[in-house]
Design a protein around this motif. Sequence first.
Motif, PDB file in Angstrom:
ATOM      1  N   GLU A   1      37.376 129.683  68.808  1.00 13.81           N
ATOM      2  CA  GLU A   1      37.470 130.622  67.681  1.00 13.81           C
ATOM      3  C   GLU A   1      37.883 129.727  66.304  1.00 13.81           C
ATOM      4  OE1 GLU A   1      39.084 130.524  70.270  1.00 13.81           O
ATOM      5  OE2 GLU A   1      41.244 130.371  69.879  1.00 13.81           O
ATOM      6  N   GLU A   2      38.348 128.332  66.225  1.00  7.94           N
ATOM      7  CA  GLU A   2      38.723 127.609  65.113  1.00  7.94           C
ATOM      8  C   GLU A   2      37.468 127.712  64.185  1.00  7.94           C
ATOM      9  OE1 GLU A   2      41.512 123.983  65.194  1.00  7.94           O
ATOM     10  OE2 GLU A   2      41.037 124.637  67.083  1.00  7.94           O
ATOM     11  N   LYS A   3      37.662 127.802  62.986  1.00  2.97           N
ATOM     12  CA  LYS A   3      36.608 127.749  62.044  1.00  2.97           C
ATOM     13  C   LYS A   3      35.781 126.342  62.102  1.00  2.97           C
ATOM     14  CE  LYS A   3      35.713 129.587  57.430  1.00  2.97           C
ATOM     15  NZ  LYS A   3      35.687 128.389  56.562  1.00  2.97           N
ATOM     16  N   ARG A   4      36.676 125.392  62.045  1.00  5.25           N
ATOM     17  CA  ARG A   4      36.008 124.027  61.864  1.00  5.25           C
ATOM     18  C   ARG A   4      35.887 123.288  63.249  1.00  5.25           C
ATOM     19  NH1 ARG A   4      35.086 121.936  56.692  1.00  5.25           N
ATOM     20  NH2 ARG A   4      34.109 123.847  55.492  1.00  5.25           N
ATOM     21  N   ARG A   5      34.864 122.550  63.541  1.00  4.96           N
ATOM     22  CA  ARG A   5      34.917 121.717  65.017  1.00  4.96           C
ATOM     23  C   ARG A   5      35.411 120.360  64.795  1.00  4.96           C
ATOM     24  NH1 ARG A   5      30.188 122.704  68.206  1.00  4.96           N
ATOM     25  NH2 ARG A   5      30.114 124.860  68.569  1.00  4.96           N
ATOM     26  N   LEU A   6      35.402 119.962  63.390  1.00  2.00           N
ATOM     27  CA  LEU A   6      35.908 118.652  63.101  1.00  2.00           C
ATOM     28  C   LEU A   6      37.035 118.891  62.096  1.00  2.00           C
ATOM     29  CD1 LEU A   6      32.626 116.919  62.084  1.00  2.00           C
ATOM     30  CD2 LEU A   6      33.724 116.704  64.382  1.00  2.00           C
ATOM     31  N   THR A   7      38.047 118.287  62.662  1.00  4.98           N
ATOM     32  CA  THR A   7      39.392 117.999  61.548  1.00  4.98           C
ATOM     33  C   THR A   7      39.854 116.514  61.338  1.00  4.98           C
ATOM     34  OG1 THR A   7      39.886 120.313  62.628  1.00  4.98           O
ATOM     35  CG2 THR A   7      41.734 119.124  61.513  1.00  4.98           C
ATOM     36  N   ALA A   8      39.936 116.113  60.390  1.00  7.23           N
ATOM     37  CA  ALA A   8      40.256 114.626  60.453  1.00  7.23           C
ATOM     38  C   ALA A   8      41.553 114.736  59.577  1.00  7.23           C
ATOM     39  CB  ALA A   8      39.291 114.015  59.437  1.00  7.23           C
ATOM     40  N   GLY A   9      42.556 114.093  59.968  1.00  8.80           N
ATOM     41  CA  GLY A   9      43.764 113.843  59.154  1.00  8.80           C
ATOM     42  C   GLY A   9      43.995 112.330  58.666  1.00  8.80           C
ATOM     43  N   CYS A  10      44.653 111.896  57.589  1.00  8.42           N
ATOM     44  CA  CYS A  10      44.832 110.756  57.012  1.00  8.42           C
ATOM     45  C   CYS A  10      46.273 110.292  57.712  1.00  8.42           C
ATOM     46  CB  CYS A  10      44.900 110.623  55.586  1.00  8.42           C
ATOM     47  SG  CYS A  10      43.414 111.257  54.924  1.00  8.42           S
ATOM     48  N   PHE A  11      46.003 109.182  58.228  1.00  3.67           N
ATOM     49  CA  PHE A  11      47.769 108.555  58.597  1.00  3.67           C
ATOM     50  C   PHE A  11      47.635 107.230  57.784  1.00  3.67           C
ATOM     51  CE2 PHE A  11      50.131 105.643  61.006  1.00  3.67           C
ATOM     52  CZ  PHE A  11      51.180 106.318  61.372  1.00  3.67           C
ATOM     53  N   LEU A  12      48.679 107.384  56.929  1.00  4.00           N
ATOM     54  CA  LEU A  12      48.906 106.122  55.814  1.00  4.00           C
ATOM     55  C   LEU A  12      50.170 105.376  56.103  1.00  4.00           C
ATOM     56  CD1 LEU A  12      47.833 108.015  52.632  1.00  4.00           C
ATOM     57  CD2 LEU A  12      46.332 106.533  54.249  1.00  4.00           C
TER      58      LEU A  12
END
Length: 512
Positions: free
Chosen positions: A395-406
């Motif tokens: 049910e999530e809107k997006r299949r792809l979720t990308a976070g930045c790790f800095l």
Amino acid sequence: MLDFSLELQQRYENSTSPESRKEKGQVFTPAEIARFMASLFSPIPSEYYLLDPGAGIGSLTVAVCERVARLGSPRRLIAHLFENDAQIIPLLKKNLENSKRVLEQAGHRLEYAIHVEDFILATSSGVSGQRRFDDAPLDVRFDGVIMNPPYFKVRKDSPYARVMDGIVHGQPNVYAFFMALAARLLKEDGELVAVTPRSFCNGLYFRGFREWFFRRMTLDHIHLFESRIDAFKHSAVLQESIVTKARRLGKPSRRVSLTASFGRNLGGNLGRCEVPAESVLDNSCGGYLVRVPESPDDLKVMMLVESLSDRFAGTGLRISTGPVVMFRAKDFLLYDLRTHAAVPLLLPHNVRPFETVWPLGKNGKPLAFKLCQESLRLLLPTRNYILLKRFSAKEEKRRLTAGCFLRNKYPLSHVGIENHVNYIHHAERELSEDEVYGVAAVFNSALYDRYFRILSGNTQVNATEIRTLNFPPLKALANIGRRVRENVLQTETIVSSELGVSGSLQERLLST
Ligand SMILES: C[S@@+](CC[C@H](N)C(=O)[O-])C[C@H]1O[C@@H](n2cnc3c(N)ncnc32)[C@H](O)[C@@H]1O
């Protein structure tokens, strides 16, 4: 005729438990889907040999009979049905006798043979051994196969697995065996219409099957149901399902018809388009991926992404799966940050678009990882990474979720990344912050989300699939990243302008 079939089906369902049906892979095809499947065959000649493997009550053969009944000149239909559940056979017979009677009244003939046998074991002679899975000569060849095969994983020690050994590796699913064996039994130009999960279209587990199948079969039509739960009213079958019509080569098809419906609602406004065969079946990196664009916009998305000449791996980017498997690393999991020598442990819930939110408690999950000599092999040096969730909820809107790790936000030397998260880095050097933001922006964009859905029907984001994606070069990524860092709310517009997405397409992508 199908109404009669439905009555029998209901009778059978009332007398058996959902558990026993599930065990036997008995999810019956609703009448409207059966009719649709029967309508996909080319014109039926005066004599027609039909195969229905895993026939159940027989609704699919009955749907073909309904089609024949409407034809003006006489037809002779010879149907072979395989069903290994003896309990259902009396109903199957009754159903076929009814169709035979109705067809005769309409001036046609139905001859049928019910094989109370295991379709795989009965038809796989010549498949194993040296000539494994090759085309063995068989005396009956069919003009058409119609099927809704059972769907379950095949255990490695099952006799089925040996039959198809080396072709459908990993965790093979029985429905691919049905498709392959049925394809073998077709005449040249014979047609196979099957409703199955979409999972065979991509991914490593089915690669061997696809290579075998698409060397022998050409795709004519794909129909996508948005949700198998709705299509089949059966909550156990969660994957998206498709109807595939393929033809034994013969002549390869130049174009593939694509249709889509919301669940089983097939009446009226069926979305439809015709696309070049190579847009659907992609063998550019081997492995015959089947992509399912559902609309002209999807085709534009494909053309845009595929006009990028680099592949993800060719840009120097690398993607790996987080090395921390929690049940194997229990000794190092920390629930309290006051503990000496704790480094961050990153799980999917820590990954948000463009962000890594840590520490963040969730349902008693560990927060950190112990840093010691023995745990080092499971940790990564603190660098700039992009974190990509490996799974999304349906049910999530997006299949792809990308976070930045800095790196500059985490002063500790190491970080733990859990196995449900993929991390992206560069093969030879550290990624700049602009590049990190650029890569995350591309994955978080509506364009790539849509593209990924065209490629893959399931909610997993496999590293192998990412590696072969067409991807912007690092310079463009850095450019995107620099602009996104200035105004993250403009991500869609920035990615669109860098990759040449028109304003109207962008709007439509955002509204779906
Ligand atoms: C998904 S149901 C579909 C039934 C029917 N074709 C329909 O569309 O309504 C699959 C059927 O295949 C049968 N089946 C399962 N494994 C089989 C096998 N190895 N050989 C023959 N039939 C099998 C099941 O008993 C079940 O009736």
